[in-house]
Design a protein around this motif. Sequence first.
Motif, PDB file in Angstrom:
ATOM      1  N   ALA A  54     -21.814  23.898   4.597  1.00  0.00           N
ATOM      2  CA  ALA A  54     -22.269  25.273   4.370  1.00  0.00           C
ATOM      3  C   ALA A  54     -22.975  25.381   3.018  1.00  0.00           C
ATOM      4  O   ALA A  54     -23.980  26.085   2.878  1.00  0.00           O
ATOM      5  CB  ALA A  54     -21.082  26.235   4.422  1.00  0.00           C
ATOM      6  N   PHE A  55     -22.440  24.672   2.057  1.00  0.00           N
ATOM      7  CA  PHE A  55     -23.043  24.696   0.725  1.00  0.00           C
ATOM      8  C   PHE A  55     -24.453  24.108   0.758  1.00  0.00           C
ATOM      9  O   PHE A  55     -25.404  24.685   0.222  1.00  0.00           O
ATOM     10  CB  PHE A  55     -22.162  23.931  -0.254  1.00  0.00           C
ATOM     11  CG  PHE A  55     -22.695  23.890  -1.645  1.00  0.00           C
ATOM     12  CD1 PHE A  55     -22.735  25.040  -2.426  1.00  0.00           C
ATOM     13  CD2 PHE A  55     -23.161  22.700  -2.191  1.00  0.00           C
ATOM     14  CE1 PHE A  55     -23.234  25.011  -3.728  1.00  0.00           C
ATOM     15  CE2 PHE A  55     -23.656  22.662  -3.488  1.00  0.00           C
ATOM     16  CZ  PHE A  55     -23.687  23.814  -4.248  1.00  0.00           C
TER      17      PHE A  55
ATOM     18  N   ALA B  67     -26.740  26.498   2.409  1.00  0.00           N
ATOM     19  CA  ALA B  67     -27.100  27.604   1.526  1.00  0.00           C
ATOM     20  C   ALA B  67     -28.205  27.176   0.565  1.00  0.00           C
ATOM     21  O   ALA B  67     -29.167  27.913   0.328  1.00  0.00           O
ATOM     22  CB  ALA B  67     -25.872  28.079   0.746  1.00  0.00           C
ATOM     23  N   GLY B  68     -28.070  25.966   0.052  1.00  0.00           N
ATOM     24  CA  GLY B  68     -29.085  25.436  -0.853  1.00  0.00           C
ATOM     25  C   GLY B  68     -30.441  25.337  -0.165  1.00  0.00           C
ATOM     26  O   GLY B  68     -31.466  25.732  -0.717  1.00  0.00           O
TER      27      GLY B  68
ATOM     28  N   SER C 191     -31.461  26.951   2.484  1.00  0.00           N
ATOM     29  CA  SER C 191     -31.972  28.301   2.783  1.00  0.00           C
ATOM     30  C   SER C 191     -32.692  28.867   1.573  1.00  0.00           C
ATOM     31  O   SER C 191     -33.764  29.468   1.670  1.00  0.00           O
ATOM     32  CB  SER C 191     -30.819  29.240   3.147  1.00  0.00           C
ATOM     33  OG  SER C 191     -30.238  28.828   4.358  1.00  0.00           O
ATOM     34  N   GLU C 192     -32.067  28.655   0.443  1.00  0.00           N
ATOM     35  CA  GLU C 192     -32.654  29.129  -0.797  1.00  0.00           C
ATOM     36  C   GLU C 192     -33.999  28.461  -1.057  1.00  0.00           C
ATOM     37  O   GLU C 192     -34.961  29.110  -1.488  1.00  0.00           O
ATOM     38  CB  GLU C 192     -31.678  28.814  -1.920  1.00  0.00           C
ATOM     39  CG  GLU C 192     -31.318  30.000  -2.751  1.00  0.00           C
ATOM     40  CD  GLU C 192     -31.579  29.661  -4.178  1.00  0.00           C
ATOM     41  OE1 GLU C 192     -31.825  30.581  -4.959  1.00  0.00           O
ATOM     42  OE2 GLU C 192     -31.548  28.453  -4.497  1.00  0.00           O
TER      43      GLU C 192
END
Lengths: 230, 230
Positions: free
Chosen positions: B214-215, B218-219, B221-222
């Motif tokens: 998930a981390f 998230a990275g 996606s950013e």
Amino acid sequence: MEATATGVRAQAKQAMLEAILTAARRQLAEVGPAALSVRAVARDVGMASSAIYRHVASRDELLTLLITDAYEDLGAAIETAESEAERGDYAGRFRAAALGARCWALAEPHRYALVYGSPVPGYIAPEATIGPATRGTAVFARILVDATAAGTVTHVSRSQIGHAVLVPQVMHEFLPGVSIELAALGVLCWAEIFGLISFELFGHLVGSVADNEAFFDAGVSEMVDRLGFG
Amino acid sequence: MEATATGVRAQAKQAMLEAILTAARRQLAEVGPAALSVRAVARDVGMASSAIYRHVASRDELLTLLITDAYEDLGAAIETAESEAERGDYAGRFRAAALGARCWALAEPHRYALVYGSPVPGYIAPEATIGPATRGTAVFARILVDATAAGTVTHVSRSQIGHAVLVPQVMHEFLPGVSIELAALGVLCWAEIFGLISFELFGHLVGSVADNEAFFDAGVSEMVDRLGFG
DNA sequence: TGTACATCAGTGAACGCGCGTTCACTGATGTAC
DNA sequence: TGTACATCAGTGAACGCGCGTTCACTGATGTAC
């Protein structure tokens, strides 16, 4: 006199350990952590190889000392760099901390590689390395905490980050008051900083990036934007 | 018949080299690149150590083969992952490529460390490793090029990036038509992706990040946001 | 202050081990007539 | 198809080397009376 007497012996012992570590750092730079050899260190320091064992229990303990030593040194460099920025200037503090990390890494590439490069095969880091490892990271965390407390954080990335991504204990201990979004963003930036340094140091930017310092600066500027310290 | 005859020998030789590389990969996973030993590989493959020299000139050449092999394999994994996304979906392509890199690294941590971890002390990478090294990177570059050509790039970071930061030849060869700003942003993201993977693989997220996948997501996606693929 | 004893840093030989590379060799496989 | 020769993958001994760790030891330095 008693205290002074044992003090003299203890002091000599301390100095000897320091000499061993200095030699070990030299060895590390020459042959790398996997080939680090007790005998070569002894040769460098001018002693019989067996004498090393009066100061260090084993080759692995020598490695452990080098690792904690490197983490502490890097942490101190980040702290010093960051402390020179104005307290209310969160962007400046972040920038200084990041640059401090890069400067130390450029000056000590082998010690950097020891802690942020590949793990040493067959070596298992003991718990004693955990404390020193967090020293540098804690500086970055404090900036987020302070900025949040001051209400200066103006904008965070629009990407969604689930609540379970970070370990709660770390949030409480190092990032009190910081939102999950900002905290996750901070960890991403932390990883990016060391990703940039590693890429530069390990040669992955050769042929692509012309000006390493300007490139790193651009990366950090971007991070500052993302973190809302603009 | 002639071609077939030599073909048989050549084929056997090829198979033997493959067996040697397989054993070498096993060795790599066990003791790491610095301790990789010709004799251990020979033992693993069931031959006299001297026989290895009929197939490989030296220990260093064996390392070179492992490195190009790892780069090619990683590059192929990124290509395959990326090719499964729709051509016009630049965010999807980027995401797939990044995830492909991470998946390969998780499956082959030692080969990943060989190419993206610390350099092997005393080993100097020959020119032959440059080509394979660019294979994976080229996939990311192509996404930027295609997105630019399609006019899909809607927004790039507000940070200023000097024109001299990237090497012009790379811009022409791999990033034709792409703006300096987007190109630099791309290189930053590329470094961040491998920074995230390295942090995860080398244990720096232990205790901080609860959900590595998930981390990472998230990275990424950013990054997609920043690149304007939103 | 002087002496007997304890501590302990450093020694050097030894243990059993693995390393990269070379070299003269064997013997099976392929080639040319 | 059959034979003489060439090729060449694999062998095993040898080269000189370095490794981590142990152990009985020496001798200087500190401690206690």
